[in-house]
Design a protein around this motif. Structure first.
Motif, PDB file in Angstrom:
ATOM      1  N   ILE B 231      35.805  21.248 -31.098  1.00  0.00           N
ATOM      2  CA  ILE B 231      35.341  21.245 -32.482  1.00  0.00           C
ATOM      3  C   ILE B 231      35.664  22.615 -33.067  1.00  0.00           C
ATOM      4  CG2 ILE B 231      33.348  20.988 -34.013  1.00  0.00           C
ATOM      5  CD1 ILE B 231      33.983  18.425 -32.514  1.00  0.00           C
ATOM      6  N   SER B 232      36.780  22.655 -33.780  1.00  0.00           N
ATOM      7  CA  SER B 232      37.157  23.925 -34.406  1.00  0.00           C
ATOM      8  C   SER B 232      36.353  24.109 -35.690  1.00  0.00           C
ATOM      9  CB  SER B 232      38.640  23.905 -34.740  1.00  0.00           C
ATOM     10  OG  SER B 232      38.884  22.929 -35.723  1.00  0.00           O
ATOM     11  N   ARG B 233      36.354  25.327 -36.204  1.00  0.00           N
ATOM     12  CA  ARG B 233      35.674  25.559 -37.486  1.00  0.00           C
ATOM     13  C   ARG B 233      36.326  24.734 -38.574  1.00  0.00           C
ATOM     14  NH1 ARG B 233      32.024  29.143 -37.975  1.00  0.00           N
ATOM     15  NH2 ARG B 233      32.450  29.829 -40.099  1.00  0.00           N
ATOM     16  N   ASP B 234      37.614  24.515 -38.405  1.00  0.00           N
ATOM     17  CA  ASP B 234      38.327  23.713 -39.387  1.00  0.00           C
ATOM     18  C   ASP B 234      37.812  22.270 -39.408  1.00  0.00           C
ATOM     19  OD1 ASP B 234      40.427  23.296 -41.292  1.00  0.00           O
ATOM     20  OD2 ASP B 234      41.398  22.098 -39.725  1.00  0.00           O
ATOM     21  N   VAL B 264      32.501  20.280 -24.112  1.00  0.00           N
ATOM     22  CA  VAL B 264      32.761  20.421 -25.547  1.00  0.00           C
ATOM     23  C   VAL B 264      32.900  21.900 -25.881  1.00  0.00           C
ATOM     24  CG1 VAL B 264      31.818  20.159 -27.878  1.00  0.00           C
ATOM     25  CG2 VAL B 264      31.638  18.270 -26.262  1.00  0.00           C
ATOM     26  N   PHE B 265      34.004  22.236 -26.550  1.00  0.00           N
ATOM     27  CA  PHE B 265      34.231  23.611 -27.028  1.00  0.00           C
ATOM     28  C   PHE B 265      33.949  23.629 -28.525  1.00  0.00           C
ATOM     29  CE2 PHE B 265      37.014  23.016 -23.386  1.00  0.00           C
ATOM     30  CZ  PHE B 265      36.767  24.162 -22.639  1.00  0.00           C
ATOM     31  N   VAL B 268      31.671  28.178 -33.016  1.00  0.00           N
ATOM     32  CA  VAL B 268      30.525  28.379 -33.904  1.00  0.00           C
ATOM     33  C   VAL B 268      30.778  29.503 -34.910  1.00  0.00           C
ATOM     34  CG1 VAL B 268      28.719  27.357 -32.471  1.00  0.00           C
ATOM     35  CG2 VAL B 268      29.375  29.725 -32.078  1.00  0.00           C
ATOM     36  N   ASN B 269      31.545  30.503 -34.494  1.00  0.00           N
ATOM     37  CA  ASN B 269      31.988  31.575 -35.390  1.00  0.00           C
ATOM     38  C   ASN B 269      33.402  31.937 -34.971  1.00  0.00           C
ATOM     39  OD1 ASN B 269      29.747  32.343 -37.162  1.00  0.00           O
ATOM     40  ND2 ASN B 269      28.676  32.771 -35.237  1.00  0.00           N
ATOM     41  N   PRO B 270      34.166  32.635 -35.832  1.00  0.00           N
ATOM     42  CA  PRO B 270      35.505  33.018 -35.395  1.00  0.00           C
ATOM     43  C   PRO B 270      35.395  33.801 -34.079  1.00  0.00           C
ATOM     44  CG  PRO B 270      35.194  33.510 -37.728  1.00  0.00           C
ATOM     45  CD  PRO B 270      33.862  33.109 -37.197  1.00  0.00           C
ATOM     46  N   SER B 271      36.156  33.392 -33.092  1.00  0.00           N
ATOM     47  CA  SER B 271      36.155  34.045 -31.775  1.00  0.00           C
ATOM     48  C   SER B 271      34.819  33.986 -31.045  1.00  0.00           C
ATOM     49  CB  SER B 271      36.584  35.516 -31.887  1.00  0.00           C
ATOM     50  OG  SER B 271      37.906  35.580 -32.330  1.00  0.00           O
ATOM     51  N   GLU B 272      33.983  33.025 -31.410  1.00  0.00           N
ATOM     52  CA  GLU B 272      32.741  32.819 -30.656  1.00  0.00           C
ATOM     53  C   GLU B 272      32.652  31.332 -30.327  1.00  0.00           C
ATOM     54  OE1 GLU B 272      29.144  34.013 -32.645  1.00  0.00           O
ATOM     55  OE2 GLU B 272      27.907  33.008 -31.133  1.00  0.00           O
ATOM     56  N   ILE B 273      32.880  31.029 -29.047  1.00  0.00           N
ATOM     57  CA  ILE B 273      32.989  29.622 -28.644  1.00  0.00           C
ATOM     58  C   ILE B 273      31.784  29.217 -27.804  1.00  0.00           C
ATOM     59  CG2 ILE B 273      34.526  27.890 -27.629  1.00  0.00           C
ATOM     60  CD1 ILE B 273      35.829  29.629 -29.836  1.00  0.00           C
ATOM     61  N   LYS B 274      31.091  28.202 -28.269  1.00  0.00           N
ATOM     62  CA  LYS B 274      29.983  27.658 -27.500  1.00  0.00           C
ATOM     63  C   LYS B 274      30.538  26.545 -26.623  1.00  0.00           C
ATOM     64  CE  LYS B 274      25.450  25.859 -27.949  1.00  0.00           C
ATOM     65  NZ  LYS B 274      24.479  25.144 -28.780  1.00  0.00           N
ATOM     66  N   LEU B 309      39.851  30.169 -29.290  1.00  0.00           N
ATOM     67  CA  LEU B 309      39.545  28.807 -28.842  1.00  0.00           C
ATOM     68  C   LEU B 309      40.500  28.322 -27.746  1.00  0.00           C
ATOM     69  CD1 LEU B 309      37.671  26.433 -29.282  1.00  0.00           C
ATOM     70  CD2 LEU B 309      39.034  25.714 -31.238  1.00  0.00           C
ATOM     71  N   GLY B 310      41.820  28.434 -28.015  1.00  0.00           N
ATOM     72  CA  GLY B 310      42.814  27.930 -27.073  1.00  0.00           C
ATOM     73  C   GLY B 310      42.748  28.625 -25.716  1.00  0.00           C
TER      74      GLY B 310
END
Lengths: 336, 336
Positions: B231-234, B264-265, B268-274, B309-310
């Protein structure tokens, strides 16, 4: 030729009296169809009777975990005559498919067991209980009445029937009686975990892709009261999913906040559109489907219409809105 | 300091004997927490007793349909002393939150009612039944034992409790007893439809669009044992969904046939992946999450990692496969 005394007691007597049965259910069978078929079929076999379960097509892979599924025969291989034919979960004898219909008509007597309100009472004996959440619930009562033991295999079949037709007790047809029957089936050894895993935890990547395509196609009418999803042959092919994988998509459509009617349009063949309807609270979708030559229940129904996907979408949505509007008019004006 | 006779009978007696109660449940309450709280709270009020239900935070909107939810007070507004404090669905008294803990400790006696196996038996009286699917199931038994009437409002609360904690009777904790209790609650007038509609049929178009985006991103490793969704911010923005709408997405990932670990990735914020992990049968995802500074349970855990993310996807999938491989090695060779 359904008489006045058509009921469970008479069916139990018929089952005890006869020794030579043929049983079937509707084409495109779901968990209730198969659970009822194999639940009753195994009970008859356990009682030492000759009971032949027939289906025109192989049992869908998703349901092959159900006990007895290997004992179901191809309709065309059955030439014998039987004392009693039994249809399960069929509103009409044609739902059994052409070949099975012939086998059933050769039987001495026909017993029709179903829970659809639109049932056509086509049997010599009809046990039709629209209050039952699933035909499997009626089969449990029938076995009790006939004093036939409910083994864990039979229980697993009937439990699958109830779970499928109530959407794991989420649908409106969930009654105290149906929860009690489910509890009794667990007491009899129904394999809860196995059923749940096979029904809900064995998804294919293709089926989830199809869900994605379906969700992308979701549309709402202006009032937000009607929602629909379209499964074209293209989305079916491009996702790699099987036709069966579209079962259950309608639950997403009707889960939308504020929606009264959820509809799925499925292009099963070029120019052959299967339409499924669900309503949440008040619209009688059985009537709506009947308008297009289909039927079902008040809250769940369907029909098949020939024509182009886009045209049929328009036609059906317009009719749905018309019936919604008429209902709101009758109940003292529009809802907004 | 929990004695030997701590049981339902004693709890029923305590409830009948006292007149002045404070009740609470755990922070971040779910349907079982709130259903137990308000089910018991309303029963005490109906019996003419003084029963104050407290929570540190407002009741989540999704649960405000539950009868009695307007009678729940803010913990900080409560200064009185009570004869009996009752915690519901709390493994530990700290789960009630700091302020509520103080109110409870001022009470004459503490009654701890829960169904978690990890319960700390922190009450003067502890009714802990890990066999119960929900704390609400215990409350039903308690009311029966105390001969307190179960009104439709109370029944709706306890029904919600059971539905929530069993995932509408899908989880492994579903027993015959819990189905029977649910049936009895329907007999008492539990509003099945209302509960189902509020728990499962209030989806937004945006949340379903997010589900579609998530499903489109589904990937599987070569062996088919690890599945993941991104789930990207986009996708969050373009679907118009809220962050909460991504809850539950992981259930789709782990429902894939043959998959042991679902991930699930979520950006939640740019460069912050839950990162959320679930395992189906054997991999300890608590250990896996711990490797990245997170934690949880054996079958459900999570962590937050900073980075692209990647990159994080690659890193986490590799580590997951490593741990799966190590497990299979240890158990006598790879699974294939």
């Amino acid at each position: 030729m359904g008489g006045l005394m058509d009921n469970l007691e008479e069916a139990a007597t018929a089952i005890k009296m006869h020794d030579n049965f043929v049983l079937t259910t509707h084409i495109n069978p779901d968990g209730d169809a198969l659970g009822s078929l194999m639940g009753l079929g195994l009970a008859l076999l356990n009682a030492g009777k000759n009971a032949v379960m027939i289906m025109p097509h192989p049992i869908p892979v998703a349901f092959q975990f159900m006990p007895g599924s290997r004992q179901v025969q191809k309709t065309s291989d059955v030439l014998a005559r039987f004392d009693l034919g039994i249809t399960l979960d069929c509103t009409d004898i044609t739902r059994a498919g052409e070949e099975a219909q012939k086998v059933l008509q050769r039987a001495g007597k026909l017993l029709n067991i179903d829970h659809h309100i639109s049932n056509q009472y086509f049997g010599d004996l009809n046990v039709v209980d629209p209050q039952a959440a699933a035909t499997g619930e009626i089969i449990y009562d029938l076995l009790l009445k006939a004093k036939m033991p409910v083994t864990s295999e039979i229980a697993t079949n009937l439990y699958t029937a109830i779970i499928t037709d109530t959407g794991s007790f989420q649908h409106q047809n969930t009654t105290a009686k149906c929860l009690r029957t489910a509890a009794l089936l667990l007491d009899c050894g129904a394999a809860h975990r196995v059923v749940q895993q096979h029904l809900y935890e064995q998804r294919s990547l293709e089926s989830l892709r199809l869900l994605a395509r379906g969700l992308e196609s979701l549309s709402l009418n202006e009032e937000g009261t009607v929602a629909w999803m379209t499964i074209s042959r293209d989305s079916l092919y491009s996702s790699g999913a099987a036709v069966d994988d579209s079962e259950g998509l309608i639950d997403y459509v009707k889960s939308l906040k504020g929606v009264e009617v959820g509809i799925v349009f499925k292009e099963v063949n070029p120019s052959e559109i299967k339409v499924s309807f669900r309503s949440n609270n008040y619209l009688d979708v059985n009537k709506l489907a009947a308008h297009f030559g289909g039927g079902g229940h008040e809250r769940a129904a369907g029909c098949t219409i020939n024509g182009e996907l886009g045209d049929i979408e328009q036609l059906v949505i317009r009719k749905t809105e018309e019936q919604l509007f008429a209902m709101n008019e009758n109940s003292g004006g529009p809802r907004k």
